[in-house]
Motif scaffolding. Sequence first.
Motif, mmCIF file in Angstrom:
data_model
loop_
_atom_site.group_PDB
_atom_site.id
_atom_site.type_symbol
_atom_site.label_atom_id
_atom_site.label_comp_id
_atom_site.label_asym_id
_atom_site.label_seq_id
_atom_site.Cartn_x
_atom_site.Cartn_y
_atom_site.Cartn_z
ATOM 1 N N GLY A 1 -54.557 -19.000 25.718
ATOM 2 C CA GLY A 1 -54.704 -20.292 24.909
ATOM 3 C C GLY A 1 -56.269 -21.008 26.063
ATOM 4 N N SER B 1 -52.826 -20.149 21.371
ATOM 5 C CA SER B 1 -52.761 -21.831 21.238
ATOM 6 C C SER B 1 -53.600 -22.395 20.113
ATOM 7 C CB SER B 1 -52.360 -22.423 22.847
ATOM 8 O OG SER B 1 -53.811 -22.425 22.962
ATOM 9 N N ARG B 2 -53.135 -23.578 19.964
ATOM 10 C CA ARG B 2 -53.497 -24.169 18.891
ATOM 11 C C ARG B 2 -55.772 -24.260 19.340
ATOM 12 N NH1 ARG B 2 -53.946 -29.168 14.884
ATOM 13 N NH2 ARG B 2 -55.410 -30.638 16.114
ATOM 14 N N ALA B 3 -55.899 -24.726 20.691
ATOM 15 C CA ALA B 3 -56.672 -24.929 21.459
ATOM 16 C C ALA B 3 -57.435 -23.809 21.484
ATOM 17 C CB ALA B 3 -56.545 -25.330 22.865
ATOM 18 N N GLY C 1 -48.793 -23.401 13.382
ATOM 19 C CA GLY C 1 -48.525 -21.903 12.850
ATOM 20 C C GLY C 1 -47.402 -20.867 12.933
ATOM 21 N N ILE D 1 -51.731 -21.453 28.982
ATOM 22 C CA ILE D 1 -51.031 -22.525 27.674
ATOM 23 C C ILE D 1 -50.528 -23.516 28.504
ATOM 24 C CG2 ILE D 1 -49.961 -22.407 25.952
ATOM 25 C CD1 ILE D 1 -50.755 -19.680 25.024
ATOM 26 N N ALA E 1 -47.939 -27.460 25.576
ATOM 27 C CA ALA E 1 -47.331 -28.753 24.619
ATOM 28 C C ALA E 1 -45.909 -28.464 23.540
ATOM 29 C CB ALA E 1 -48.496 -29.290 23.913
ATOM 30 N N ASN F 1 -49.989 -20.093 34.476
ATOM 31 C CA ASN F 1 -50.181 -20.834 34.009
ATOM 32 C C ASN F 1 -51.467 -21.082 35.687
ATOM 33 O OD1 ASN F 1 -51.319 -24.025 33.997
ATOM 34 N ND2 ASN F 1 -50.863 -23.252 32.062
ATOM 35 N N LYS F 2 -52.508 -22.040 36.013
ATOM 36 C CA LYS F 2 -52.767 -22.353 37.204
ATOM 37 C C LYS F 2 -52.021 -23.161 37.792
ATOM 38 C CE LYS F 2 -57.358 -22.617 37.163
ATOM 39 N NZ LYS F 2 -59.010 -21.819 36.966
ATOM 40 N N ASP F 3 -51.777 -23.969 37.183
ATOM 41 C CA ASP F 3 -50.919 -25.490 37.283
ATOM 42 C C ASP F 3 -49.657 -26.184 37.250
ATOM 43 O OD1 ASP F 3 -50.570 -28.434 37.172
ATOM 44 O OD2 ASP F 3 -51.769 -29.044 35.242
ATOM 45 N N SER G 1 -47.383 -27.781 34.558
ATOM 46 C CA SER G 1 -47.653 -27.491 33.139
ATOM 47 C C SER G 1 -46.344 -27.446 33.278
ATOM 48 C CB SER G 1 -48.366 -26.442 33.050
ATOM 49 O OG SER G 1 -49.506 -26.716 32.325
ATOM 50 N N GLY H 1 -50.497 -18.887 39.210
ATOM 51 C CA GLY H 1 -51.863 -18.084 39.513
ATOM 52 C C GLY H 1 -53.081 -18.703 38.195
HETATM 53 C C1 LIG Z 1 -50.143 -31.693 14.131
HETATM 54 C C2 LIG Z 1 -50.645 -31.062 15.510
HETATM 55 C C3 LIG Z 1 -50.480 -29.471 15.112
HETATM 56 C C4 LIG Z 1 -50.723 -28.727 16.301
HETATM 57 N N1 LIG Z 1 -49.882 -27.508 15.884
HETATM 58 C C5 LIG Z 1 -50.132 -26.456 17.068
HETATM 59 C C6 LIG Z 1 -49.818 -25.312 16.873
HETATM 60 O O1 LIG Z 1 -49.667 -25.242 16.156
HETATM 61 N N2 LIG Z 1 -49.639 -24.534 17.987
HETATM 62 C C7 LIG Z 1 -50.155 -25.037 19.300
HETATM 63 O O2 LIG Z 1 -50.710 -23.854 20.176
HETATM 64 N N3 LIG Z 1 -50.741 -26.339 19.797
HETATM 65 C C8 LIG Z 1 -51.012 -27.288 18.872
HETATM 66 N N4 LIG Z 1 -50.888 -28.241 18.676
HETATM 67 C C9 LIG Z 1 -51.951 -28.924 19.889
HETATM 68 C C10 LIG Z 1 -51.492 -29.335 21.165
HETATM 69 O O3 LIG Z 1 -50.626 -30.770 20.953
HETATM 70 C C11 LIG Z 1 -51.895 -28.921 22.613
HETATM 71 O O4 LIG Z 1 -52.901 -29.536 22.556
HETATM 72 C C12 LIG Z 1 -52.232 -27.334 22.742
HETATM 73 O O5 LIG Z 1 -50.931 -26.232 22.441
HETATM 74 C C13 LIG Z 1 -53.142 -27.055 23.570
HETATM 75 O O6 LIG Z 1 -53.703 -25.442 24.040
HETATM 76 P P1 LIG Z 1 -53.120 -24.619 24.826
HETATM 77 O O7 LIG Z 1 -52.400 -25.034 25.708
HETATM 78 O O8 LIG Z 1 -54.350 -23.851 25.028
HETATM 79 O O9 LIG Z 1 -54.419 -25.665 26.012
HETATM 80 P P2 LIG Z 1 -54.506 -27.278 27.131
HETATM 81 O O10 LIG Z 1 -53.288 -27.954 27.266
HETATM 82 O O11 LIG Z 1 -55.688 -27.525 27.896
HETATM 83 O O12 LIG Z 1 -54.089 -26.212 28.968
HETATM 84 C C14 LIG Z 1 -54.786 -25.126 29.034
HETATM 85 C C15 LIG Z 1 -53.880 -24.526 30.045
HETATM 86 O O13 LIG Z 1 -54.763 -24.030 30.470
HETATM 87 C C16 LIG Z 1 -54.238 -23.570 32.064
HETATM 88 N N5 LIG Z 1 -55.562 -23.045 32.311
HETATM 89 C C17 LIG Z 1 -56.830 -23.393 33.084
HETATM 90 N N6 LIG Z 1 -56.914 -21.760 32.719
HETATM 91 C C18 LIG Z 1 -56.554 -21.516 34.004
HETATM 92 C C19 LIG Z 1 -56.299 -19.485 34.569
HETATM 93 N N7 LIG Z 1 -57.603 -19.110 34.718
HETATM 94 N N8 LIG Z 1 -55.969 -19.464 34.304
HETATM 95 C C20 LIG Z 1 -54.144 -19.634 34.277
HETATM 96 N N9 LIG Z 1 -54.261 -20.907 34.220
HETATM 97 C C21 LIG Z 1 -55.512 -21.722 33.299
HETATM 98 C C22 LIG Z 1 -54.250 -24.941 32.251
HETATM 99 O O14 LIG Z 1 -53.220 -25.603 33.545
HETATM 100 C C23 LIG Z 1 -53.887 -25.730 31.340
HETATM 101 O O15 LIG Z 1 -51.886 -25.968 31.487
HETATM 102 C C24 LIG Z 1 -50.857 -29.219 17.482
HETATM 103 C C25 LIG Z 1 -51.548 -30.698 17.322
HETATM 104 C C26 LIG Z 1 -51.318 -31.405 16.526
HETATM 105 C C27 LIG Z 1 -51.586 -33.438 16.331
#
Ligand SMILES: Cc1cc2nc3c(=O)[nH]c(=O)nc-3n(C[C@H](O)[C@H](O)[C@H](O)COP(=O)(O)OP(=O)(O)OC[C@H]3O[C@@H](n4cnc5c(N)ncnc54)[C@H](O)[C@@H]3O)c2cc1C
Lengths: 317, 266
Positions: A206, A230-232, A249, A262, A265, A282-284, A287, A299
């Motif tokens: 993610g 993840s979508r991000a 997805g 990730i 969410a 995950n670091k947090d 989460s 971690g």
């Molecule tokens: C209509 C709609 C549809 C969506 N569809 C999808 C979908 O299909 N799939 C999807 O995934 N999302 C989808 N989303 C987005 C979803 O809501 C989240 O925004 C998204 O999943 C966040 O991605 P993330 O967890 O990678 O990012 P973040 O929420 O920013 O999380 C990043 C994580 O990484 C951790 N981290 C950072 N650095 C490190 C490191 N070095 N080591 C370990 N951990 C670390 C942080 O602690 C944090 O928990 C959708 C949103 C909407 C509005």
Amino acid sequence: MANVLVFIDNPGDALKKSSLELLTLGRSLGETAVALNGDMHQDVSATLAEYGVSAVFRPSAQDLDDYLVSAKAAYLAAAAGAAGAGTVLLDNSPEGKEIAARLGIRLNAGVITDVVAVDADGTAHKSVLAGSYTTAARTTTAVSVLTVKANNVTPEPASVASAPETSTVEVPADGMATAARITAREQKVASGRPDLADARIVVAGGRGVDGDFGPVEQLADALGAAVGASRAATDAGWISHDAQVGQTGKTVSPQLYISAGISGAIQQKAGMQTAKVIVAVNKDAESPIFEIADFGIIGDLFDVLPQATEEIKKRKG
Amino acid sequence: MKIIVLVKHVPDAQFDRHLNGEGYTTDRDESILSELDEYALEAALQLAEARGGAKAGNQVIALSMGPSGAVNAVKKSLQMGATEGVHLTDSALAGSDAAATSLALAAAIRHIGTGAPVDLVLTGMASTDGETSLVPAQLAERLGLPQITFASSLTVDGGRLTARRDADTYSETVEASLPAVVSVTDQINEPRYPNFKGIIAAKRKSITTLSLADIGVDPAHVGHTGSWTTVTAAEERPPRTAGTIITDEGDAGIKLVDFLAAQKLL
Ligand SMILES: Cc1cc2nc3c(=O)[nH]c(=O)nc-3n(C[C@H](O)[C@H](O)[C@H](O)COP(=O)(O)OP(=O)(O)OC[C@H]3O[C@@H](n4cnc5c(N)ncnc54)[C@H](O)[C@@H]3O)c2cc1C
Ligand SMILES: Nc1ncnc2c1ncn2[C@@H]1O[C@H](COP(=O)(O)O)[C@@H](O)[C@H]1O
């Protein structure tokens, strides 16, 4: 007379596993005929016989692939009529669902999508609301149209092979008249890794990978896994959109899902929470992914993933 | 252009969602405009704006079918910039499946198109509650129109529409003539937030309420009785529970592999 019709679209040289699953499921419900679109390779017709198919229908037109969906729905409606089908089975791909949608209106037939199992009496089972409920549903119509998710049936040839007759079905012209046309198609380059949708193991990254999918890919390769995201991560352009797992997805149900960086969410969980085993890095500690992880590591993924990759290589010799 | 955007009022996925009552319908207490329909609305607003907006006679009509609360999905659409709203509501609609929903929405679209025909119907890729993606294709079949689903880009040039669709192994360009039904993915744009001006302006925009009688639909053809599918049982899946959580002390990668080995996953 056949009472189940299975749609097989462009099988190529050999039937895909998902088609074999539909044939096996069809046989459990009744006599099964096939409506095929595209070329029928010799191996394909041999497999259809092994699976006990009673009849094969082919369209009168060769250009159904140039149109979007409605031409295939028109063909399939005609084939269902010719087969006297009470149940039509399609795969659960976006295209399969769309053909099913239009077919349902043409046949006055109820459509159930995302089916994982069908009882002998036609009751279909599926999960809804992002996997939070399992439901049983039925159609109330003479014909039922079901789109069936892959990997829920074990393909099994019939105990006695058949010798299906092939016949041609006239494609109604109105399916072409109002159809959108496909004017160009670009193939994407294959990754060489297992297909995400039915991989046994998925390693997903993610926002936490911060632009570098290297550690995720290396762990995936050590495990023979597919890579997800993840979508991000896909929105940031770090990896192709095809890798996205979640509500918009892919939905995956692997034996093992390793989630790295990730947050978990609800839209991400919608696509992976039916995995057998979930591992999260995950670091947090706060989460939400840790609420559903069987094994969670608080971690840094840049420490944990490479160490795990090395250790796996060591143990596998 | 005269564009209809289909907006559904759905339970907010941030909260626990439940099925209950007759036919196990979705509990709609905490509901919002389906996030995936915001992309369709944004696509419609961009098409209208590129043609001079409402001043140049472009209409973006937000249409929602649902109980009284569904008017909130229409209101939010007006705040984002839709020019008018239509709320199709009738007690006989409760429990409609995709076939019944598409029947009622098709009739509403024909009703809205009397006088000045509709050029384009835009929808989300899937509702975030039903998640079947059946409604757009069923609408197209009922209206006898071309359909383009899962569009990740969309342009309209005169009476022709061109869209891009992405599948796993290929991407394709598709063309259709207007009028058409198009569903869009969340890749197509970044939906806007309603701003203060939009919220104020929305209060002056009109919302038309339609009943089944208004659009000439027989109540027996929709709702629980008119639907072609029925849910016979629903069971809440026990929520996943957390397992072992450890903090990395320099050897978490090894512990991860130990865990996989113990689970026979290596
Ligand atoms: C209509 C709609 C549809 C969506 N569809 C999808 C979908 O299909 N799939 C999807 O995934 N999302 C989808 N989303 C987005 C979803 O809501 C989240 O925004 C998204 O999943 C966040 O991605 P993330 O967890 O990678 O990012 P973040 O929420 O920013 O999380 C990043 C994580 O990484 C951790 N981290 C950072 N650095 C490190 C490191 N070095 N080591 C370990 N951990 C670390 C942080 O602690 C944090 O928990 C959708 C949103 C909407 C509005
Ligand atoms: N009751 C409804 N009111 C308005 N639009 C709807 C309704 N149901 C479905 N839609 C539209 O159809 C799309 C696909 O829905 P579905 O087929 O339920 O996945 C949604 O994104 C909406 O745009």
